[in-house]
Design an enzyme around this catalytic site. Structure first.
Site, PDB file in Angstrom:
ATOM      1  N   GLU A 104      34.486  44.255  43.855  1.00  0.00           N
ATOM      2  CA  GLU A 104      34.869  45.730  43.471  1.00  0.00           C
ATOM      3  C   GLU A 104      35.511  45.217  42.126  1.00  0.00           C
ATOM      4  OE1 GLU A 104      38.081  47.526  46.132  1.00  0.00           O
ATOM      5  OE2 GLU A 104      38.552  48.858  44.265  1.00  0.00           O
ATOM      6  N   GLY A 120      40.525  28.810  43.449  1.00  0.00           N
ATOM      7  CA  GLY A 120      39.762  30.286  43.452  1.00  0.00           C
ATOM      8  C   GLY A 120      38.383  30.186  43.640  1.00  0.00           C
TER       9      GLY A 120
END
Ligand code: ACO
Length: 363
Positions: A285, A262
């Site tokens: 977001e 990640g």
């Protein structure tokens, strides 16, 4: 008849996801199968499915092109009594999966057993890196590209299953070209039997481009403004307009989590937008805690490579403001702002990371 409890199954336990690929004897699971983190957006707040015993919902994905296949099995189904009937699992999942997921298991397996050796992930190869002795590739594409759209449609169910409060994107949006998709794939060595395609899907990230208009100061007179609009319409490629690039959905599949993938994917995407001239700010977001941690560490690492960031220090000659008092110039604000703009970080994120840095540099 058995009690209600005997007919109720936790939906997080019932649903099992796997990546599969061909094997000399048929179809095999790649790595380990995994359960979702959340199923309330699909099966309701109680995350229970009523009306079955020994219910198993298997969602298998062809590991390369992520063609899904759903199979639902159980030993007993609750006989409908008046308005009480078993949950329509198949019907509910049809809202979240493309039609291809409902093809016969046999047809799905036949398709997997004859993979296209030349298949590559959609978009263009953006970067390659190795991690723990394995090779990974990031492929970058635009949602307006039909091959990208097809894979996104197949994997969108992962958003409600793994991101709390996450929502799927409208792949038929006329502004689809504002979405960039980064696919993370493991690339396996070509096997001697050569039965499978080397690509194994490991995760993905979507990025949305918002136009970022800055009003000219002083305001243009109407005539100048008209001239500017006409020029914009004629001469400007919209993709060159200043924009904010917002990371919207970011998922690494459970078998690949906790291995630094990640962080590698995020850093690659960040670097892409640092080098993307029209992007003035890179935002995220609704990040969750796990993503915030990953991002803070990666952003701090990036900033610490900039000499002008390394030079930022707390001015110990200035009194530190009391809690709630207006901030004073304990750090050179103009210098901070210059680094923030260069690093394309939103003010809040930059302040977080700056604080981490300053704390660690206190004498
Ligand atoms: N080897 C082993 N561990 C490592 C390595 C490495 N080389 N590098 C980092 N790690 C550790 C990190 O220190 C970190 O440890 P920590 O959890 O104790 O802080 C941990 O591994 C996680 O870092 P990564 O491995 O880089 O992150 P991962 O690949 O697991 O991805 C993510 C994190 C995206 C949150 C993943 O868990 C996931 O997809 N979760 C479900 C969906 C989700 O929550 N997505 C984010 C939502 S917010 C949004 O979408 C904008």
């Amino acid at each position: 008849m058995a009690s209600d409890d005997a007919w109720s199954t936790p939906s997080n336990d019932a649903l099992l996801l796997s990546l599969v690929s061909p094997s000399p004897t048929g179809v095999k699971t790649v790595g380990h199968s995994f359960h979702p983190k959340f199923t309330y957006p699909i099966f309701g707040d109680s995350e229970e499915i009523f009306g079955y015993q020994d219910l198993e919902i298997n969602l298998r994905y062809n590991a390369s092109d992520m063609r899904p296949n759903l199979s639902i099995t159980y030993s007993k189904k609750f006989p409908a009594v008046g308005e009480t009937e078993a949950t329509d699992v198949d019907g509910i999942l049809r809202e979240f999966l493309p039609d291809i997921a409902f093809q016969k298991k046999k047809d799905f397996e036949t398709g997997i057993k004859s993979p296209r050796q030349d298949w590559t992930p959609p978009g263009k190869l953006a970067t390659t890196f190795s991690s723990h002795g394995n090779t990974f590739e990031v492929w970058k594409g635009n949602l307006a590209d039909l091959a990208v759209k097809q894979v996104v449609k197949r994997i969108q169910i992962l958003v409600p299953l793994f991101i709390e409060g996450g929502s799927a994107i409208d792949v038929d949006d006329p502004d689809a070209d504002r979405w960039t998709v980064f696919f993370l794939y493991q690339k396996k060595e070509a096997s001697s039997d050569s039965t499978s395609n080397p690509y194994v899907f490991a995760g993905y990230c979507t990025v949305y481009r918002f136009f970022h208009f800055r009003l000219p100061t002083p305001p243009l007179s109407p005539s100048e403004s008209d001239v500017e609009k006409a020029t914009l319409a004629q001469d400007f490629d919209l993709s060159e307009l200043p924009c904010r690039s917002r990371i919207s959905q970011f998922i690494v599949l459970p078998p690949f989590q906790g291995k630094g993938l990640g962080s590698r994917l995020y850093s690659h995407i960040f670097e892409q937008y640092i080098n993307h001239a029209p992007t003035v700010e890179i935002t995220v977001e609704d990040p969750n805690e796990a993503f915030d941690d990953l991002r803070d560490v990666a952003d701090l690492h990036y900033l610490r490579q900039l000499p002008e960031f390394q030079a930022l220090r707390i001015n110990t000659a200035v009194a530190i403001p009391k809690a709630g008092a207006a901030p004073n110039n304990i750090v050179d604000r103009a210098a901070c702002e210059a680094v923030r703009v260069k690093a394309k970080m939103a003010p809040r994120q930059f302040a977080r990371v700056l604080e981490m840095h300053l704390m660690s540099t206190l004498p």
